[in-house]
Design an enzyme around this catalytic site. Structure first.
Site, PDB file in Angstrom:
ATOM      1  N   CYS A  91       0.842  -1.187   0.000  1.00 40.09           N
ATOM      2  CA  CYS A  91       0.000   0.000   0.000  1.00 40.09           C
ATOM      3  C   CYS A  91       0.881   1.242   0.000  1.00 40.09           C
ATOM      4  O   CYS A  91       2.082   1.170   0.270  1.00 40.09           O
ATOM      5  CB  CYS A  91      -0.901   0.032   1.234  1.00 40.09           C
ATOM      6  SG  CYS A  91      -1.770  -1.509   1.573  1.00 40.09           S
ATOM      7  N   ASN A 123       0.945  -2.507   5.604  1.00 41.38           N
ATOM      8  CA  ASN A 123       1.693  -3.730   5.871  1.00 41.38           C
ATOM      9  C   ASN A 123       3.164  -3.427   6.119  1.00 41.38           C
ATOM     10  O   ASN A 123       3.787  -2.615   5.419  1.00 41.38           O
ATOM     11  CB  ASN A 123       1.556  -4.697   4.701  1.00 41.38           C
ATOM     12  CG  ASN A 123       0.317  -5.571   4.830  1.00 41.38           C
ATOM     13  OD1 ASN A 123      -0.248  -5.716   5.911  1.00 41.38           O
ATOM     14  ND2 ASN A 123      -0.100  -6.163   3.722  1.00 41.38           N
ATOM     15  N   ARG A 182      -4.936   6.901   0.855  1.00 43.33           N
ATOM     16  CA  ARG A 182      -4.008   5.807   0.578  1.00 43.33           C
ATOM     17  C   ARG A 182      -4.557   4.913  -0.534  1.00 43.33           C
ATOM     18  O   ARG A 182      -5.728   4.992  -0.913  1.00 43.33           O
ATOM     19  CB  ARG A 182      -3.812   4.972   1.841  1.00 43.33           C
ATOM     20  CG  ARG A 182      -5.091   4.423   2.495  1.00 43.33           C
ATOM     21  CD  ARG A 182      -5.463   3.002   2.129  1.00 43.33           C
ATOM     22  NE  ARG A 182      -4.444   2.040   2.422  1.00 43.33           N
ATOM     23  CZ  ARG A 182      -4.222   1.516   3.637  1.00 43.33           C
ATOM     24  NH1 ARG A 182      -4.988   1.855   4.655  1.00 43.33           N
ATOM     25  NH2 ARG A 182      -3.269   0.616   3.802  1.00 43.33           N
TER      26      ARG A 182
END
Length: 325
Positions: free
Chosen positions: A2, A79, A16
């Site tokens: 991401c 992540n 995002r």
């Protein structure tokens, strides 16, 4: 994988991309001021700031991926596989499970400075949400219109970094992501000058050659550099439409297309959704992989002095306007 970004024109924007090979089932979720927040170790909060963001709701609890509260503070978890390290509960700390982290901060803090005061006392624990949802390995960006920081729980403990670019990708740790920008300091949105040799008559044979060397692959470090270059050189007018449009163009620089990032067993990582929240106005905009039309959910059109979550399913089907019927 991401990428999270901040952007400021007249208003402050936070958003995002969520890049993954499958969806948990996300909703745009409004948490009103009187929704009862129960924490595993920190008691309850019955009245708090209202929040809007993208969440997987399980057992009537909003597991936020990214969100903004009514005071204009935004937060996103990305992540951080292989580097995140959480701990057992500690007696001298405020023990917060990672799935509670975004609600813990956004329910109580109006600014990054206020968030930093909570972070000085926090211990992010390895408590799972349930048997099916173990702790995700994440790091987080927290930002308001004046400041952005990164929070990483690693083996050395909680690390907090100032984030002058307002961008975050996945790995490596944030200080290494920033350090690698040194490799691209020669890049420019302007046409390059001939510094190769004054003895040679060299010229630019295309526009955009000032950015030759900007990485184009989908790795985290490359996406960080590309998003940082795009965001730091981005220009738009101050209107809402122009600001939101430009924000999605910034995120578009790191968009992931199906087929380009294989993760095994015939599965591919894609940009499941991209978000842009006007943190000043509480409007959450998003697009989905198969729906490029920008959709908006306005927090202030809902009853915020209530105690029940308000959810809007992600519109995933393409919306095509047929101009000639």
């Amino acid at each position: 994988m991401c990428t999270a970004v901040t952007y400021k024109t007249k208003d402050f924007y936070f958003g995002r991309t969520l890049d993954y090979d499958f969806s948990y089932g996300e909703d745009i979720t409004v948490m009103p001021r009187d929704y009862l927040l129960r924490f595993r170790s920190m008691g309850e909060i019955s009245n708090h700031y209202a929040v809007i963001g993208m969440a997987h709701v399980a057992e009537n609890y909003p597991l936020y991926y990214d969100a903004v509260n009514e005071k204009g503070l935004g937060m996103a978890g990305l992540n951080f596989v292989g580097n995140a390290k959480y701990r057992e509960m500690l007696p001298d700390k405020e023990n917060v499970a990672t799935f509670e982290f975004i609600p813990w901060i956004l329910s109580q803090c109006a600014t990054v400075n206020e968030a930093e005061k909570l972070l000085a006392k926090i211990n992010l624990t390895n408590t799972p949400f349930n048997d099916e949802l173990p702790p995700a390995q994440l790091h987080w960006m927290i930002a308001d219109r004046e400041k952005a920081i990164i929070v990483e729980a690693v083996k050395e403990g909680i690390q907090i970094y100032d984030n002058p670019v307002g961008v975050l990708a996945n790995n490596p740790p944030f200080n290494e992501q920033m350090s690698r920008l040194n490799n691209y300091m020669q890049l420019s949105p302007k046409s390059p000058e001939n510094r190769f040799s004054e003895k040679l008559s060299l010229r630019a044979d295309s526009r955009g050659m000032g950015a030759i060397g900007l990485p184009g692959d989908l790795s985290s470090a490359s996406r960080f550099a590309r998003a940082a270059f795009t965001k730091m050189n981005s220009i738009s007018e101050d209107s809402e439409a122009e600001s939101v449009s430009q924000f999605f163009h910034i995120l578009g620089s790191v968009d992931q297309q199906r087929g380009c990032c294989e993760v095994g067993d015939g599965k591919y990582e894609i940009t499941i959704y991209s978000s842009c929240c006007n943190a000043d106005k509480g409007i959450y905009y998003y697009t989905a992989y198969d729906n490029h039309q920008i959709t908006a959910v306005d927090m202030y059109k809902e009853e915020l002095d209530s105690d029940s979550l308000i959810r809007f399913p992600l519109i995933k089907e393409e919306q095509i306007y047929r101009q000639n019927g």
